[in-house]
Design a protein around this motif. Structure first.
Motif, PDB file in Angstrom:
ATOM      1  N   GLY A  28       0.788  -1.226  -0.082  1.00  0.00           N
ATOM      2  CA  GLY A  28      -0.095  -0.029  -0.078  1.00  0.00           C
ATOM      3  C   GLY A  28       0.909   1.264   0.055  1.00  0.00           C
ATOM      4  O   GLY A  28       0.495   2.327   0.660  1.00  0.00           O
ATOM      5  N   LEU A  29       1.794   1.301  -0.717  1.00  0.00           N
ATOM      6  CA  LEU A  29       2.650   2.403  -0.849  1.00  0.00           C
ATOM      7  C   LEU A  29       2.373   3.276  -1.876  1.00  0.00           C
ATOM      8  O   LEU A  29       1.841   2.903  -2.857  1.00  0.00           O
ATOM      9  CB  LEU A  29       4.361   1.990  -1.190  1.00  0.00           C
ATOM     10  N   LYS A  30       2.651   4.431  -1.754  1.00  0.00           N
ATOM     11  CA  LYS A  30       2.040   5.380  -2.910  1.00  0.00           C
ATOM     12  C   LYS A  30       3.247   6.261  -3.487  1.00  0.00           C
ATOM     13  O   LYS A  30       4.194   6.670  -2.812  1.00  0.00           O
ATOM     14  CB  LYS A  30       1.176   6.609  -2.269  1.00  0.00           C
ATOM     15  N   ILE A  70       4.865  10.133  -2.921  1.00  0.00           N
ATOM     16  CA  ILE A  70       4.648  10.700  -1.492  1.00  0.00           C
ATOM     17  C   ILE A  70       5.508   9.816  -0.395  1.00  0.00           C
ATOM     18  O   ILE A  70       6.186  10.461   0.155  1.00  0.00           O
ATOM     19  CB  ILE A  70       3.264  10.365  -1.309  1.00  0.00           C
ATOM     20  N   ASP A  71       5.693   8.495  -0.847  1.00  0.00           N
ATOM     21  CA  ASP A  71       6.471   7.695   0.060  1.00  0.00           C
ATOM     22  C   ASP A  71       7.963   7.774   0.023  1.00  0.00           C
ATOM     23  O   ASP A  71       8.493   7.072   0.836  1.00  0.00           O
ATOM     24  CB  ASP A  71       5.789   6.212   0.077  1.00  0.00           C
ATOM     25  N   GLY A 122      11.520   8.708   0.932  1.00  0.00           N
ATOM     26  CA  GLY A 122      12.144   9.425   1.715  1.00  0.00           C
ATOM     27  C   GLY A 122      11.570   9.020   3.122  1.00  0.00           C
ATOM     28  O   GLY A 122      11.761   9.538   4.419  1.00  0.00           O
ATOM     29  N   ILE A 123      10.502   8.224   3.089  1.00  0.00           N
ATOM     30  CA  ILE A 123       9.658   7.963   4.564  1.00  0.00           C
ATOM     31  C   ILE A 123      10.181   6.926   4.913  1.00  0.00           C
ATOM     32  O   ILE A 123      10.746   5.799   4.259  1.00  0.00           O
ATOM     33  CB  ILE A 123       8.024   7.815   4.388  1.00  0.00           C
ATOM     34  N   ARG A 124      10.707   6.909   6.273  1.00  0.00           N
ATOM     35  CA  ARG A 124      11.094   5.484   6.939  1.00  0.00           C
ATOM     36  C   ARG A 124      10.205   4.141   6.810  1.00  0.00           C
ATOM     37  O   ARG A 124       8.871   4.498   6.850  1.00  0.00           O
ATOM     38  CB  ARG A 124      11.184   5.736   8.427  1.00  0.00           C
ATOM     39  N   ASN A 168       7.814   3.413   9.544  1.00  0.00           N
ATOM     40  CA  ASN A 168       6.819   4.171   9.941  1.00  0.00           C
ATOM     41  C   ASN A 168       5.477   3.847   9.350  1.00  0.00           C
ATOM     42  O   ASN A 168       4.463   4.009   9.783  1.00  0.00           O
ATOM     43  CB  ASN A 168       7.154   5.689   9.394  1.00  0.00           C
ATOM     44  N   LEU A 169       5.494   3.098   7.934  1.00  0.00           N
ATOM     45  CA  LEU A 169       4.448   2.687   7.447  1.00  0.00           C
ATOM     46  C   LEU A 169       3.998   1.228   7.730  1.00  0.00           C
ATOM     47  O   LEU A 169       3.036   0.709   7.587  1.00  0.00           O
ATOM     48  CB  LEU A 169       4.699   2.918   5.855  1.00  0.00           C
ATOM     49  N   ARG A 184       4.278  -0.966  10.554  1.00  0.00           N
ATOM     50  CA  ARG A 184       4.550  -0.579  11.990  1.00  0.00           C
ATOM     51  C   ARG A 184       4.218  -1.810  12.891  1.00  0.00           C
ATOM     52  O   ARG A 184       4.456  -1.626  14.198  1.00  0.00           O
ATOM     53  CB  ARG A 184       3.316   0.425  12.272  1.00  0.00           C
ATOM     54  N   SER A 196      -4.984  -5.579   6.939  1.00  0.00           N
ATOM     55  CA  SER A 196      -6.350  -5.561   6.884  1.00  0.00           C
ATOM     56  C   SER A 196      -7.036  -7.035   6.323  1.00  0.00           C
ATOM     57  O   SER A 196      -8.416  -7.092   6.664  1.00  0.00           O
ATOM     58  CB  SER A 196      -6.841  -4.398   6.007  1.00  0.00           C
ATOM     59  N   LEU A 246       4.693   6.217  15.833  1.00  0.00           N
ATOM     60  CA  LEU A 246       4.328   5.057  14.680  1.00  0.00           C
ATOM     61  C   LEU A 246       4.473   3.816  15.301  1.00  0.00           C
ATOM     62  O   LEU A 246       3.519   2.991  14.983  1.00  0.00           O
ATOM     63  CB  LEU A 246       4.872   5.297  13.466  1.00  0.00           C
ATOM     64  N   ARG A 270       3.006  10.086   6.644  1.00  0.00           N
ATOM     65  CA  ARG A 270       3.151  10.739   5.317  1.00  0.00           C
ATOM     66  C   ARG A 270       3.073  12.453   5.466  1.00  0.00           C
ATOM     67  O   ARG A 270       2.997  13.029   4.342  1.00  0.00           O
ATOM     68  CB  ARG A 270       2.276  10.298   4.114  1.00  0.00           C
TER      69      ARG A 270
END
Lengths: 444, 243
Positions: free
Chosen positions: A132-134, A137-138, A140-142, A145-146, A148, A171, B26, B149
């Motif tokens: 479910g990555l975008k 936007i995603d 540079g994000i750790r 953090n996504l 979890r 889910s 998180l 995000r």
């Protein structure tokens, strides 16, 4: 060398221009005006070419290269050639790069490139879909953090990347993902994600089948055993029938044992969480094991050495069945003249180990890796003669896994075998008075 | 997006501190998500030991809340953050409170579930609670994603879903009342179910709160107690999130 050539070129050109101008000036009357006119004409021509070249370089793609002659023509054609060659190489590199990206994007597994801080650098379409990555936007994000989940965080923290990690999808409980992190370069990591839901579904089906089949076998078996017992108690029984009936009863008992072991195994298989943490008094448990052995008609000498008073934290019924399986095996394969040694001792790291050592006939090394497989026989005759179900060590392995412990097997044919259960510190409640070496005498 | 903004500090330690505390929030969220999922499946599968195990997880969640709170106080005291950083810290302090409450609601569901596990199960096997539980779990998950995000648009969409949860709550409530009138012997169970549904509805509200903090963090606008349409309008005006 080149310098002097250039100087000569400049000098000769200037001299030729000045000379030409001087001659025309002399013909017209004034030498200096002629020289000045010729020099400014040449200068003007050079400036004009320079201007065109600059203009063309600024916007190369739309205009044709300027049409000139002499040195300027050489310069322009060289620039054009250089530019073409550069564009060609760039195109080829880009093509190779695109090809690479396309191939990774087309991979059936998800791929995520992470940097040293676990930040997402790049991921392919499948990874985006599974996690479910975008896109954009995603970056540079750790990753943590996504994703979890606590187990994923533990996996990253422990850095044990030689083993993959199996995670339930958040889910959708029917989806299972297998993660594998591969470090490369300087601190870079490649994370592979695979959808293993189908394998997991098949695995569940297999486990369910074994559990259901064993359960279904149980009731007819109970009826058969019941009738056999009634018949054997009958005093008017034809003496010729007694021996076959006894044998039937023995085999029915054995089958019952197998079914029970299978049910135990499938229960252990189904457990998703680690075993609970009841307090288990291992010294007391050893006393129970000793009593079981002494109840046998003939048995080898049994020595119990308690080098620590530590207690185990785990599921009592499971641990008892694992330990008694180990002791049972040792007693079964050791002649009455031999001896079996049971040792409970503390480890330096706070853990503890339970060891069963015998002087039996031992196990050839080629069998050791497959020993804990279900129904695996070292040689087909002997275990059945001894009345084993073939599931004992599989149960031991599963119980230990369930407690986060490991089984170590050491054996030498002809000399004997040593089975050791190594429990981690979190499963051990240390002895109050430190290690009590002398405790062995209590049971010795 | 804004994430890159965190790297503009001269002091690298400060960046690391902020990133770390965000990561911790998180991670706490991940723990809460697992806890919630466990409590719901304890009810749906009738697993009483799973329901009881949730309280252990709740202890871990509480411990994390205290640790993160301390960390935030330390950053406030030693770094005196301003603008976006200050909003991040404020948003974190509020978010962990809501996460902790979600943990409490999850524990409550787990406890009731372990009590219900020994009772007779209804014919539909709590299908409607399973459905509502999934709605709420997804809300919590997506709210935390929006937090990671710094995505205010996604946050707004999650906040909008709270209405669906409220409708579901109403409908299960009506259904339970019908059950109680039909068969008074089932009142005990129906009451427990009502408690669970109520807890789930509260979890949805907490998820919505987290979304509001995300909007606050990104745009600097306090959108609590505001109608969703008004929030959209405010966000439309503040197209450029920089200031």
């Amino acid at each position: 060398m080149n310098h002097t050539r250039a100087l000569w070129y400049v000098a000769s050109r200037i001299a030729a221009t000045a000379l030409g101008g001087a001659i025309i000036g002399w013909l017209l009357g004034n030498v200096w005006i002629g020289v000045a006119g010729a020099v400014s004409l040449v200068l003007g021509w050079h400036l004009f070419n320079l201007y065109w070249l600059d203009h063309w370089l600024q916007d190369r793609s739309n205009i044709d290269p300027p049409d000139t002659s002499g040195l300027w023509d050489d310069v322009v054609s060289r620039v054009v050639r250089l530019h073409r060659r550069k564009r060609y190489h760039k195109q080829r590199l880009l093509e190779v790069f695109r090809e690479l990206r396309r191939s990774t994007a087309a991979m059936p597994d998800g791929v995520v490139v992470l940097n040293a801080n676990w930040e997402i650098v790049w991921f392919n379409r499948k990874a985006g879909q599974l996690l479910g990555l975008k896109r954009r936007i995603d970056q540079g994000i750790r990753m943590s953090n996504l994703l979890r989940g606590p187990s994923f965080a533990r996996y990253l923290a422990e850095e044990r990347f030689d083993e993959p990690l199996l995670l339930e999808h958040g889910s959708d409980p029917a989806v299972f993902l297998l993660f594998q992190v591969v470090p490369y370069g300087v601190g870079q990591r490649l994370m592979l994600v695979r959808d293993v839901s189908r394998q997991m579904a098949l695995e569940t089906m297999r486990k369910d089948f074994v559990a259901n089949a064993s359960h279904e076998l149980r009731s007819p078996l109970t009826v058969v055993t019941g009738y056999l017992e009634t018949l054997l108690q009958d005093d008017d029984l034809d003496p010729g029938l007694r021996a076959p009936l006894n044998e039937m009863h023995r085999q029915a008992q054995r089958m019952n044992g197998i079914v029970n072991d299978l049910l135990d195994l499938s229960r252990l298989d189904a457990a998703t969480q680690e075993a609970s943490g009841e307090d288990i008094d291992v010294p007391a448990l050893c006393a129970v094991l000793r009593k079981d052995v002494q109840a046998r008609a003939s048995h080898p000498e049994l020595k119990v050495e308690l080098r620590t008073d530590a207690h185990l934290l785990g599921d009592y019924a499971e641990v008892l069945s694992a330990f008694s399986n180990l002791v049972d095996n040792a007693v079964k394969y050791t002649p009455a003249s031999g001896s079996v040694r049971v040792v409970w001792e503390a480890d330096a790291d706070g853990g503890a180990r339970f060891t069963v050592e015998d002087t039996g006939r031992g196990i050839p090394p080629e069998h050791l890796p497959r020993l804990t497989e279900r129904f695996y026989r070292v040689d087909s005759g002997r275990a059945r003669d001894a009345g084993g179900t073939g599931l004992g060590l599989a149960i031991v392995k599963h119980v230990l896994q369930h407690h986060g412990a490991a089984l170590q097997v050491h054996s030498e044919p002809g000399k004997g075998s040593r089975f050791t259960c190594v429990f981690p510190p979190r499963r051990v409640r240390p002895a109050r008075g430190g290690d009590t070496i002398g405790a062995a005498s209590r049971f010795g | 997006m804004e994430t890159a903004d965190l790297s503009h500090h001269i002091s690298r330690r400060f960046n690391e501190d902020l990133e770390q505390v965000r990561g911790k929030v998180l991670a706490m969220g991940g723990l809460v998500e697992v806890l919630l999922a466990k409590s719901i499946s304890a009810l749906v599968d009738g697993d009483s030991s799973l329901g009881k195990s949730v309280s252990v997880d709740d202890l871990a969640v509480n411990a994390m809340e205290v640790a993160i709170d301390e960390e935030c106080s330390r950053i406030l005291a030693t770094r005196a953050p301003a603008a976006g950083d200050l909003r991040l810290i404020v948003a974190i302090i509020k978010t962990i409170t809501d996460l902790e409450r979600i943990g409490d609601e999850g524990e409550k569901i787990g406890n009731i579930a372990s009590r219900l596990a020994v009772m007779e199960r209804p014919e539909n096997k709590y299908r409607e609670i399973k459905h509502m539980g999934r709605l709420v779990s997804e809300m919590v998950h997506d709210a935390l994603d929006a937090f990671a995000r710094m995505d205010s648009q996604a946050a707004l969409q999650v906040a909008r879903r709270d209405k669906m949860v409220d409708e579901e709550y109403e409908s299960i409530q009506r259904q339970s009342i019908t059950f109680m009138m039909e068969d008074p012997r089932g009142i005990r169970r129906a009451l427990d179910v009502m408690w669970i549904v109520r807890a789930l509805e509260r979890v949805g509200d907490h998820a919505k709160n987290i979304c509001e903090y995300v909007i606050y963090m990104v745009h600097g606008k306090d959108v609590r107690h505001t109608r969703l349409e008004d929030i959209e309008q405010t966000l439309g005006e503040a197209k450029d999130p920089r200031n």
